[in-house]
Design a protein around this motif. Structure first.
Motif: not given
Ligand code: NAP
Length: 246
Positions: A16-21, A234-235
């Protein structure tokens, strides 16, 4: 200026972090995987694979790669990696955040036997039990001595050696999120015990199904980790990174 972020991964939260960043202008993200999964799903950021060589190796890696923040998004049972992250980040003064997803809690009326580790779980299984074992492909060895127990083992990937236990059956695939589906699987195999790690997250359906079927669950408690700044998801990690930018 773009800063380097190392995400210790192997979980949905790291994804989720990789996708968001992906494509972020403030952070250039590298996700680190242990290499346990043969074909990890692609990520929209750089991936590195394999151990660092202990806490000292990780500290060297942080320095050599000018890493400016580390998010430990490993699984709650990845005790060694999380401990190494604390040691290496303390040594190098690189800010560290750990994602610790909330543990599962016992549904009312469910029978849970909470144990400290895999060995204790294997030891307390009653002879003749039919066990749904969902502890992960790398955690089966402590159960190999129980040739008086039948195991329904579920793993995410097929193991090259098949089922490394004396008696039982292997099913390969992700956990279902439907308690009804999990109950069907357990009934079809006449399961009398569930053994699982208290991983938290989305795979709770098996525990709900065990409670419905009045099957006792042996729940392996999380390992104790050295203290670190922690968020639940992740948020929370993305908020922490935005604060670091300022
Ligand atoms: P562990 O026992 O804490 O780690 C053992 C060693 O594997 C570490 O000391 C490190 O080697 C290397 N390692 C672990 N995670 C790494 C990462 N993300 N990147 C690079 N090296 C890593 O960990 P584990 O329980 O075997 O878990 C391994 C991986 O599988 C983790 O990424 C974790 O998130 C994932 N995972 C684990 C479980 C579980 O039940 N344990 C479940 C699902 C996913 P060096 O000391 O050489 O650096």
């Amino acid at each position: 200026m773009t800063r380097r972020l190392l995400v210790l991964g192997g979980t949905r939260e790291a994804r989720e972090i990789a996708t968001a960043l992906a494509g972020d202008t403030a952070w250039r993200v590298v996700v680190s995987l242990a290499g346990a999964t043969k074909e990890p799903a692609p990520l929209p950021v750089e991936i590195r694979v394999g151990g660092f060589g202990g806490a000292d190796g990780l500290a060297r890696h942080l320095g050599e790669n000018k890493v400016e923040a580390v998010v430990d998004a490993t699984h709650p049972f990845a005790r060694q990696m999380s401990a190494n992250a604390v040691t290496a980040c303390t040594q190098t003064e690189v800010p560290l955040l750990r994602i610790e997803r909330p543990a599962w809690t016992r549904p009312a009326a469910a029978e849970w036997i909470v144990v400290a580790d895999l060995d204790e779980a294997a030891r307390i299984l009653p002879s003749g039990a039919r066990v749904f074992l969902t502890v992960g492909a790398d955690s089966l060895e402590p159960f190999a001595c129980r040739d008086d127990v039948w195991f329904l083992v579920r793993t995410m990937e097929r193991r090259p050696d098949g089922l490394p236990l004396p008696r039982g059956k292997l099913v390969v695939g992700p956990p279902s999120q439907s308690p009804e589906e999990e109950a069907r699987l357990m009934r079809a195999h006449r399961v009398t015990r569930l053994v699982t790690k208290n991983a938290g997250g989305t795979a709770f359906a098996k525990l709900a199904a065990a409670a419905d079927l009045e099957i006792p669950a042996i729940v392996i408690d999380r390992p104790r980790l050295p203290p670190a700044e922690t968020v639940a998801d992740a948020a929370g990690a993305l908020d922490w990174l935005r604060r670091l930018e300022g």
